[in-house]
Write a protein that holds these residues in place. Structure first.
Motif, PDB file in Angstrom:
ATOM      1  N   ALA A   1      -1.689 -13.673   2.455  1.00  0.00           N
ATOM      2  CA  ALA A   1      -0.346 -12.809   2.621  1.00  0.00           C
ATOM      3  C   ALA A   1      -0.410 -12.092   3.856  1.00  0.00           C
ATOM      4  O   ALA A   1       0.785 -12.182   4.706  1.00  0.00           O
ATOM      5  CB  ALA A   1      -0.411 -11.728   1.583  1.00  0.00           C
TER       6      ALA A   1
ATOM      7  N   THR B   1      -5.204 -12.173  -0.407  1.00  0.00           N
ATOM      8  CA  THR B   1      -4.725 -11.142   0.617  1.00  0.00           C
ATOM      9  C   THR B   1      -4.642 -11.494   2.017  1.00  0.00           C
ATOM     10  O   THR B   1      -3.776 -11.107   2.718  1.00  0.00           O
ATOM     11  CB  THR B   1      -5.805  -9.896   0.348  1.00  0.00           C
ATOM     12  OG1 THR B   1      -5.782  -9.339  -1.014  1.00  0.00           O
ATOM     13  CG2 THR B   1      -5.621  -8.875   1.109  1.00  0.00           C
TER      14      THR B   1
ATOM     15  N   ILE C   1       8.107  -8.991   3.636  1.00  0.00           N
ATOM     16  CA  ILE C   1       8.116  -8.770   2.044  1.00  0.00           C
ATOM     17  C   ILE C   1       9.374  -8.605   1.353  1.00  0.00           C
ATOM     18  O   ILE C   1      10.142  -7.624   1.916  1.00  0.00           O
ATOM     19  CB  ILE C   1       7.283  -7.423   2.160  1.00  0.00           C
ATOM     20  CG1 ILE C   1       5.876  -7.695   2.800  1.00  0.00           C
ATOM     21  CG2 ILE C   1       7.113  -7.066   0.408  1.00  0.00           C
ATOM     22  CD1 ILE C   1       4.979  -6.431   2.867  1.00  0.00           C
TER      23      ILE C   1
ATOM     24  N   SER D   1      -1.198  -9.076  -9.872  1.00  0.00           N
ATOM     25  CA  SER D   1      -0.273  -8.700  -8.755  1.00  0.00           C
ATOM     26  C   SER D   1       0.583  -9.649  -7.960  1.00  0.00           C
ATOM     27  O   SER D   1      -0.067 -10.610  -7.894  1.00  0.00           O
ATOM     28  CB  SER D   1      -1.001  -7.377  -7.788  1.00  0.00           C
ATOM     29  OG  SER D   1      -1.261  -6.267  -8.368  1.00  0.00           O
ATOM     30  N   SER D   2       1.780  -9.332  -7.512  1.00  0.00           N
ATOM     31  CA  SER D   2       2.448 -10.160  -6.772  1.00  0.00           C
ATOM     32  C   SER D   2       3.160  -9.687  -5.389  1.00  0.00           C
ATOM     33  O   SER D   2       3.488  -8.676  -5.451  1.00  0.00           O
ATOM     34  CB  SER D   2       3.423 -10.767  -7.678  1.00  0.00           C
ATOM     35  OG  SER D   2       4.491 -11.548  -7.183  1.00  0.00           O
ATOM     36  N   ILE D   3       3.132 -10.799  -4.858  1.00  0.00           N
ATOM     37  CA  ILE D   3       3.911 -10.102  -3.404  1.00  0.00           C
ATOM     38  C   ILE D   3       4.787 -11.489  -3.085  1.00  0.00           C
ATOM     39  O   ILE D   3       4.383 -12.701  -3.173  1.00  0.00           O
ATOM     40  CB  ILE D   3       3.105  -9.817  -2.110  1.00  0.00           C
ATOM     41  CG1 ILE D   3       3.823  -9.268  -1.127  1.00  0.00           C
ATOM     42  CG2 ILE D   3       2.249 -11.093  -1.644  1.00  0.00           C
ATOM     43  CD1 ILE D   3       2.863  -8.730  -0.114  1.00  0.00           C
TER      44      ILE D   3
ATOM     45  N   TRP E   1       9.215  -8.462  -2.059  1.00  0.00           N
ATOM     46  CA  TRP E   1       8.456  -7.168  -3.062  1.00  0.00           C
ATOM     47  C   TRP E   1       7.121  -7.229  -3.039  1.00  0.00           C
ATOM     48  O   TRP E   1       6.535  -8.382  -2.828  1.00  0.00           O
ATOM     49  CB  TRP E   1       9.054  -7.526  -4.379  1.00  0.00           C
ATOM     50  CG  TRP E   1       8.531  -8.716  -5.242  1.00  0.00           C
ATOM     51  CD1 TRP E   1       7.375  -8.732  -5.802  1.00  0.00           C
ATOM     52  CD2 TRP E   1       9.418  -9.733  -5.524  1.00  0.00           C
ATOM     53  NE1 TRP E   1       7.382  -9.895  -6.515  1.00  0.00           N
ATOM     54  CE2 TRP E   1       8.264 -10.664  -6.278  1.00  0.00           C
ATOM     55  CE3 TRP E   1      10.699 -10.370  -5.505  1.00  0.00           C
ATOM     56  CZ2 TRP E   1       8.693 -11.980  -7.113  1.00  0.00           C
ATOM     57  CZ3 TRP E   1      10.893 -11.512  -5.982  1.00  0.00           C
ATOM     58  CH2 TRP E   1      10.017 -12.175  -6.603  1.00  0.00           C
ATOM     59  N   ALA E   2       6.465  -6.270  -3.489  1.00  0.00           N
ATOM     60  CA  ALA E   2       5.176  -6.143  -3.807  1.00  0.00           C
ATOM     61  C   ALA E   2       4.835  -5.550  -5.140  1.00  0.00           C
ATOM     62  O   ALA E   2       5.390  -4.244  -5.148  1.00  0.00           O
ATOM     63  CB  ALA E   2       4.107  -5.546  -2.790  1.00  0.00           C
TER      64      ALA E   2
ATOM     65  N   LEU F   1      -3.111  -4.279   1.897  1.00  0.00           N
ATOM     66  CA  LEU F   1      -2.528  -5.126   0.665  1.00  0.00           C
ATOM     67  C   LEU F   1      -3.459  -4.850  -0.377  1.00  0.00           C
ATOM     68  O   LEU F   1      -4.691  -5.195  -0.398  1.00  0.00           O
ATOM     69  CB  LEU F   1      -2.318  -6.412   1.108  1.00  0.00           C
ATOM     70  CG  LEU F   1      -1.127  -6.896   2.186  1.00  0.00           C
ATOM     71  CD1 LEU F   1      -1.275  -8.237   2.543  1.00  0.00           C
ATOM     72  CD2 LEU F   1       0.075  -6.283   1.606  1.00  0.00           C
TER      73      LEU F   1
END
Length: 161
Positions: free
Chosen positions: A116, A113, A151, A135-137, A153-154, A129
């Motif tokens: 990111a 986190t 970003i 989960s993916s970002i 995608w998240a 976040l």
């Protein structure tokens, strides 16, 4: 450069493992990572490198994702992103890559986190976040700065059905 950050899938209860490093994924964790892998496979991003923290649950996550996306290389265990380490230590290994490359990084929360948020150029973003297991970002960021990224995608595996 595109950096895809993935939190490892749901892991077994710490009480049932000999050590934190040996904790593996639950069946739900494996299923969730397969969902994320299928999502990645259908995205326009083509992964050129896969790195993971030297823990069983991140290794297994990286292996499942690599299989799902038909990754041609071998996922790389990388000590600087072990649980509790600063993911910013990881940036030095990205300097040899180009802005055309896409890197997949499997790591732990809350480290992922903060990484990111750092890539986005605002450490306070970490508060907004949410990195549930699996989960993916994906973040587009210039390798010359590794800040002020955008970003792409998240997504959480629960959103993928």
């Amino acid at each position: 450069m595109k950096i895809i950050l993935v939190r490892h899938g749901e892991a077994e209860d710490p009480a049932s493992a000999k050590s934190d490093q040996l904790r593996t994924l639950t069946e739900k964790g494996k299923s969730d990572i397969h969902k994320i892998g299928k999502f990645l496979r259908n995205s326009p991003l083509k992964v050129s490198k896969v790195f993971y923290s030297p823990y069983a649950r991140t290794r297994l996550t990286a292996e499942i994702l690599s299989e799902e996306i038909s990754f041609n290389g071998e996922p790389i265990s990388y000590d600087p992103i072990a649980s509790g380490a600063k993911c910013s230590d990881f940036l030095s290994c990205l300097l040899s890559l180009t802005n055309s490359d896409t890197v997949l990084l499997v790591a732990h929360n809350p480290d992922i986190t903060y990484f990111a948020a750092e890539l986005l150029g605002n450490s306070q973003t970490a508060e907004n976040l949410i990195f549930l297991p699996g989960s993916s970002i994906a973040i587009n960021v210039a390798r010359e700065k590794f800040a002020h990224g955008q970003i792409i995608w998240a997504i959480s595996p629960d959103m993928l059905g």
